[in-house]
Write a protein that holds these residues in place. Sequence first.
Motif, PDB file in Angstrom:
ATOM      1  N   TRP A   1      -3.879  12.624 -14.759  1.00 12.02           N
ATOM      2  CA  TRP A   1      -5.131  13.385 -14.865  1.00 12.02           C
ATOM      3  C   TRP A   1      -5.500  14.020 -13.518  1.00 12.02           C
ATOM      4  O   TRP A   1      -6.003  15.149 -13.475  1.00 12.02           O
ATOM      5  CB  TRP A   1      -6.257  12.453 -15.318  1.00 12.02           C
ATOM      6  CG  TRP A   1      -7.587  13.130 -15.409  1.00 12.02           C
ATOM      7  CD1 TRP A   1      -8.010  14.022 -16.361  1.00 12.02           C
ATOM      8  CD2 TRP A   1      -8.684  12.978 -14.491  1.00 12.02           C
ATOM      9  NE1 TRP A   1      -9.294  14.426 -16.088  1.00 12.02           N
ATOM     10  CE2 TRP A   1      -9.737  13.802 -14.949  1.00 12.02           C
ATOM     11  CE3 TRP A   1      -8.871  12.214 -13.336  1.00 12.02           C
ATOM     12  CZ2 TRP A   1     -10.955  13.891 -14.293  1.00 12.02           C
ATOM     13  CZ3 TRP A   1     -10.095  12.296 -12.685  1.00 12.02           C
ATOM     14  CH2 TRP A   1     -11.114  13.127 -13.156  1.00 12.02           C
ATOM     15  N   VAL A   2      -5.219  13.324 -12.427  1.00  8.93           N
ATOM     16  CA  VAL A   2      -5.583  13.830 -11.097  1.00  8.93           C
ATOM     17  C   VAL A   2      -4.601  14.882 -10.608  1.00  8.93           C
ATOM     18  O   VAL A   2      -4.995  15.941 -10.106  1.00  8.93           O
ATOM     19  CB  VAL A   2      -5.663  12.667 -10.089  1.00  8.93           C
ATOM     20  CG1 VAL A   2      -5.874  13.189  -8.666  1.00  8.93           C
ATOM     21  CG2 VAL A   2      -6.796  11.725 -10.460  1.00  8.93           C
ATOM     22  N   THR A   3      -3.310  14.601 -10.747  1.00  9.01           N
ATOM     23  CA  THR A   3      -2.288  15.475 -10.150  1.00  9.01           C
ATOM     24  C   THR A   3      -1.515  16.300 -11.164  1.00  9.01           C
ATOM     25  O   THR A   3      -0.774  17.206 -10.780  1.00  9.01           O
ATOM     26  CB  THR A   3      -1.286  14.632  -9.341  1.00  9.01           C
ATOM     27  OG1 THR A   3      -0.569  13.754 -10.228  1.00  9.01           O
ATOM     28  CG2 THR A   3      -2.002  13.814  -8.285  1.00  9.01           C
ATOM     29  N   GLY A   4      -1.635  15.974 -12.446  1.00  6.73           N
ATOM     30  CA  GLY A   4      -0.895  16.699 -13.470  1.00  6.73           C
ATOM     31  C   GLY A   4       0.504  16.183 -13.692  1.00  6.73           C
ATOM     32  O   GLY A   4       1.245  16.716 -14.527  1.00  6.73           O
ATOM     33  N   THR A   5       0.908  15.139 -12.960  1.00  3.92           N
ATOM     34  CA  THR A   5       2.244  14.580 -13.103  1.00  3.92           C
ATOM     35  C   THR A   5       2.223  13.137 -12.624  1.00  3.92           C
ATOM     36  O   THR A   5       1.283  12.704 -11.946  1.00  3.92           O
ATOM     37  CB  THR A   5       3.278  15.376 -12.288  1.00  3.92           C
ATOM     38  OG1 THR A   5       4.580  14.817 -12.486  1.00  3.92           O
ATOM     39  CG2 THR A   5       2.937  15.366 -10.812  1.00  3.92           C
ATOM     40  N   THR A   6       3.273  12.390 -12.976  1.00  2.45           N
ATOM     41  CA  THR A   6       3.411  11.017 -12.484  1.00  2.45           C
ATOM     42  C   THR A   6       4.645  10.867 -11.597  1.00  2.45           C
ATOM     43  O   THR A   6       5.001   9.756 -11.231  1.00  2.45           O
ATOM     44  CB  THR A   6       3.520  10.034 -13.668  1.00  2.45           C
ATOM     45  OG1 THR A   6       4.636  10.399 -14.483  1.00  2.45           O
ATOM     46  CG2 THR A   6       2.244  10.036 -14.498  1.00  2.45           C
ATOM     47  N   ILE A   7       5.292  11.976 -11.272  1.00  2.00           N
ATOM     48  CA  ILE A   7       6.510  11.964 -10.464  1.00  2.00           C
ATOM     49  C   ILE A   7       6.294  12.827  -9.223  1.00  2.00           C
ATOM     50  O   ILE A   7       5.665  13.886  -9.295  1.00  2.00           O
ATOM     51  CB  ILE A   7       7.712  12.489 -11.271  1.00  2.00           C
ATOM     52  CG1 ILE A   7       7.973  11.584 -12.485  1.00  2.00           C
ATOM     53  CG2 ILE A   7       8.968  12.546 -10.405  1.00  2.00           C
ATOM     54  CD1 ILE A   7       9.054  12.089 -13.394  1.00  2.00           C
ATOM     55  N   GLY A   8       6.824  12.386  -8.107  1.00  2.00           N
ATOM     56  CA  GLY A   8       6.723  13.164  -6.879  1.00  2.00           C
ATOM     57  C   GLY A   8       5.779  12.538  -5.876  1.00  2.00           C
ATOM     58  O   GLY A   8       5.046  11.596  -6.165  1.00  2.00           O
TER      59      GLY A   8
END
Length: 262
Positions: free
Chosen positions: A82-89
Amino acid sequence: MTWSEMRPLLSQASWDTLYMVGWSTVIAVVVGLPLGVLLVLTDRGGLLRNLLANKVIGQIVNVARSMPFIILMVALMSFTRWVTGTTIGREAAIVPLAIGAIPFYARLVEMSVREVDGGLVEAVQSMGGSTWKTVRSVLVPEALPSLISGATTTVIALIGYSAMAGTVGAGGLGDIAIRYGYQRFETGIMWITVAILAVVISLLQFAGDFAARSLHRRGAGSGRLLLFRPLGRPRTVPAAAGPAGVPAPAEAPAVTDAVHKG
C-alpha cells in the motif's frame, strides 16, 4: 565467477544496502526519539505523568520489539504494498526495516534519557521552564552522547536486518550472498559479502564511538551542559556581590538561558 563479473554485482548490492539502511535509520530516529522521550515523560514522576498512556505505548513497543524481523516482513507485506506499490526491491524493504527499528531505538532513547541528572530538570522546572523547553534544553542535550551510541547500535542492527530482507527479494548484500553464495555454491562471493559487511560495521562503530566521546568531552552528558551549544561553552553570569568581608561566590552557569530562550 570472475572478479570482473562480481565487482558490478557487489558495487550495486553495497549501494542498495546503504540506501536501505540510511533511510530506515532516518525514519527510526525521527520517530523513535520522541517516542522514547514520551515513555520517560509519561512514567511515574515524569513531567507528563500519564500511566495509562505509558502502559499502552510501552506495550506496543514491547510487542513490536519481540517480533522476529523475518515474520515482521511477511506480516507487513500488505502495508508495504500500500505504501510503495510493491513488496520487492529496496524501497519496499525500507518499510519493514524502519518499523522494526523504531521500537528498538525508542527503548534505547528511553534508557538514555532516564540517565539524565534529575537535578538539572528540577532546576529548569523551578524557574518556570515548560516541558518542551526542558526536553530541548536539558534532556536531549545531556543524553546526546548516549543517544548517538544508541543510533550506532540501531544502524548496525539494521544492517543485519537488511541482509535478512535480501532473502525475500529486497536486494543488497544479503540478496547477493543468498543467490550467488548459497544457491549457486559461489563460496568466494559469500565470504566477500561477509568481509564487506564486517568492514562497514567496523567503520560505523568507530564513527559512532568517536562522535559520542567528542560530545562527552565538550560537556554533553556530564551535567555541565544545560543549553546545547556545540560550538561554544555555556555562558555565565556574574553572581551578586556578597556582604562586606564575605567573598562573592564563583560565577554560576546561566541556567536561565535554558529556560527563557526559545
